[in-house]
Design a protein around this motif. Sequence first.
Motif, mmCIF file in Angstrom:
data_model
loop_
_atom_site.group_PDB
_atom_site.id
_atom_site.type_symbol
_atom_site.label_atom_id
_atom_site.label_comp_id
_atom_site.label_asym_id
_atom_site.label_seq_id
_atom_site.Cartn_x
_atom_site.Cartn_y
_atom_site.Cartn_z
ATOM 1 N N VAL A 56 0.844 -1.206 0.000
ATOM 2 C CA VAL A 56 0.000 0.000 0.000
ATOM 3 C C VAL A 56 0.874 1.249 0.000
ATOM 4 N N LEU A 57 1.955 1.213 0.811
ATOM 5 C CA LEU A 57 2.870 2.354 0.883
ATOM 6 C C LEU A 57 3.512 2.625 -0.476
ATOM 7 N N ILE A 58 4.002 1.561 -1.115
ATOM 8 C CA ILE A 58 4.667 1.724 -2.413
ATOM 9 C C ILE A 58 3.691 2.318 -3.418
ATOM 10 N N LEU A 59 2.430 1.839 -3.403
ATOM 11 C CA LEU A 59 1.457 2.315 -4.371
ATOM 12 C C LEU A 59 1.062 3.768 -4.108
ATOM 13 N N HIS A 60 1.171 4.211 -2.849
ATOM 14 C CA HIS A 60 0.699 5.561 -2.532
ATOM 15 C C HIS A 60 1.810 6.601 -2.521
ATOM 16 N N VAL A 61 2.963 6.250 -1.990
ATOM 17 C CA VAL A 61 4.013 7.274 -1.883
ATOM 18 C C VAL A 61 5.183 6.995 -2.813
ATOM 19 N N GLY A 62 5.198 5.828 -3.481
ATOM 20 C CA GLY A 62 6.254 5.537 -4.439
ATOM 21 C C GLY A 62 7.640 5.607 -3.820
ATOM 22 N N ALA A 85 11.457 -1.464 -7.007
ATOM 23 C CA ALA A 85 10.068 -1.569 -7.429
ATOM 24 C C ALA A 85 9.347 -0.238 -7.237
ATOM 25 N N SER A 86 9.630 0.458 -6.124
ATOM 26 C CA SER A 86 8.956 1.730 -5.873
ATOM 27 C C SER A 86 9.391 2.784 -6.880
ATOM 28 N N ILE A 87 10.699 2.752 -7.263
ATOM 29 C CA ILE A 87 11.204 3.721 -8.251
ATOM 30 C C ILE A 87 10.568 3.430 -9.609
ATOM 31 N N VAL A 88 10.561 2.145 -10.009
ATOM 32 C CA VAL A 88 9.970 1.765 -11.287
ATOM 33 C C VAL A 88 8.495 2.145 -11.315
ATOM 34 N N TYR A 89 7.797 1.836 -10.208
ATOM 35 C CA TYR A 89 6.370 2.166 -10.145
ATOM 36 C C TYR A 89 6.159 3.666 -10.293
ATOM 37 N N THR A 90 6.980 4.471 -9.594
ATOM 38 C CA THR A 90 6.838 5.922 -9.644
ATOM 39 C C THR A 90 7.085 6.437 -11.056
ATOM 40 N N VAL A 91 8.164 5.927 -11.706
ATOM 41 C CA VAL A 91 8.493 6.360 -13.070
ATOM 42 C C VAL A 91 7.343 6.000 -14.011
ATOM 43 N N VAL A 92 6.821 4.771 -13.894
ATOM 44 C CA VAL A 92 5.721 4.336 -14.766
ATOM 45 C C VAL A 92 4.486 5.199 -14.519
ATOM 46 N N ALA A 93 4.188 5.477 -13.235
ATOM 47 C CA ALA A 93 3.011 6.270 -12.902
ATOM 48 C C ALA A 93 3.143 7.685 -13.443
ATOM 49 N N VAL A 94 4.341 8.284 -13.287
ATOM 50 C CA VAL A 94 4.566 9.648 -13.783
ATOM 51 C C VAL A 94 4.476 9.668 -15.310
ATOM 52 N N ALA A 95 5.095 8.669 -15.973
ATOM 53 C CA ALA A 95 5.048 8.589 -17.427
ATOM 54 C C ALA A 95 3.603 8.465 -17.901
ATOM 55 N N PHE A 96 2.817 7.672 -17.220
ATOM 56 C CA PHE A 96 1.412 7.490 -17.564
ATOM 57 C C PHE A 96 0.667 8.821 -17.468
ATOM 58 N N ILE A 97 0.922 9.557 -16.360
ATOM 59 C CA ILE A 97 0.256 10.849 -16.165
ATOM 60 C C ILE A 97 0.665 11.827 -17.269
ATOM 61 N N VAL A 98 1.976 11.852 -17.606
ATOM 62 C CA VAL A 98 2.465 12.761 -18.647
ATOM 63 C C VAL A 98 1.814 12.427 -19.984
ATOM 64 N N ILE A 99 1.740 11.130 -20.322
ATOM 65 C CA ILE A 99 1.141 10.711 -21.593
ATOM 66 C C ILE A 99 -0.332 11.098 -21.627
ATOM 67 N N MET A 100 -1.018 10.884 -20.492
ATOM 68 C CA MET A 100 -2.433 11.244 -20.421
ATOM 69 C C MET A 100 -2.624 12.754 -20.594
ATOM 70 N N LEU A 101 -1.733 13.544 -19.967
ATOM 71 C CA LEU A 101 -1.818 14.997 -20.069
ATOM 72 C C LEU A 101 -1.591 15.457 -21.503
ATOM 73 N N GLN A 102 -0.570 14.859 -22.165
ATOM 74 C CA GLN A 102 -0.285 15.214 -23.549
ATOM 75 C C GLN A 102 -1.486 14.894 -24.445
#
Length: 111
Positions: A56-62, A85-102
Amino acid sequence: MNAVNVTTIICPDCGAELPPTAEMCQRCGSSTAKAPASESKENAKHLINRPWVLVVLILHVGFLGIPVYWKTKYSLNTRLFMVIASIVYTVVAVAFIVIMLQWLIRLITGG
Ligand SMILES: [Zn+2]
């Protein structure tokens, strides 16, 4: 060792056995009222060692939770895995948000 010992309480700081009526430790002078506080601190420590709490922590605070992951009782390899895993998750989550924003910006501007 007695299985049930209700005649003494244990000092939370130095571990001395005290009469149950004692409000202060006779050896180190610390207040026995501290006992519940250090117990809940102990519980919090156990809490971060539960796998689902870490997930839960990894999913919420990366990756912001890396200091917490590092303090757990797990082996070095497991802790390294959690950090990565937390770094990869954070990078993937940020990339997803950036792609969605674009995609949203392109949708709005019609370009
Ligand atoms: Zn004491």
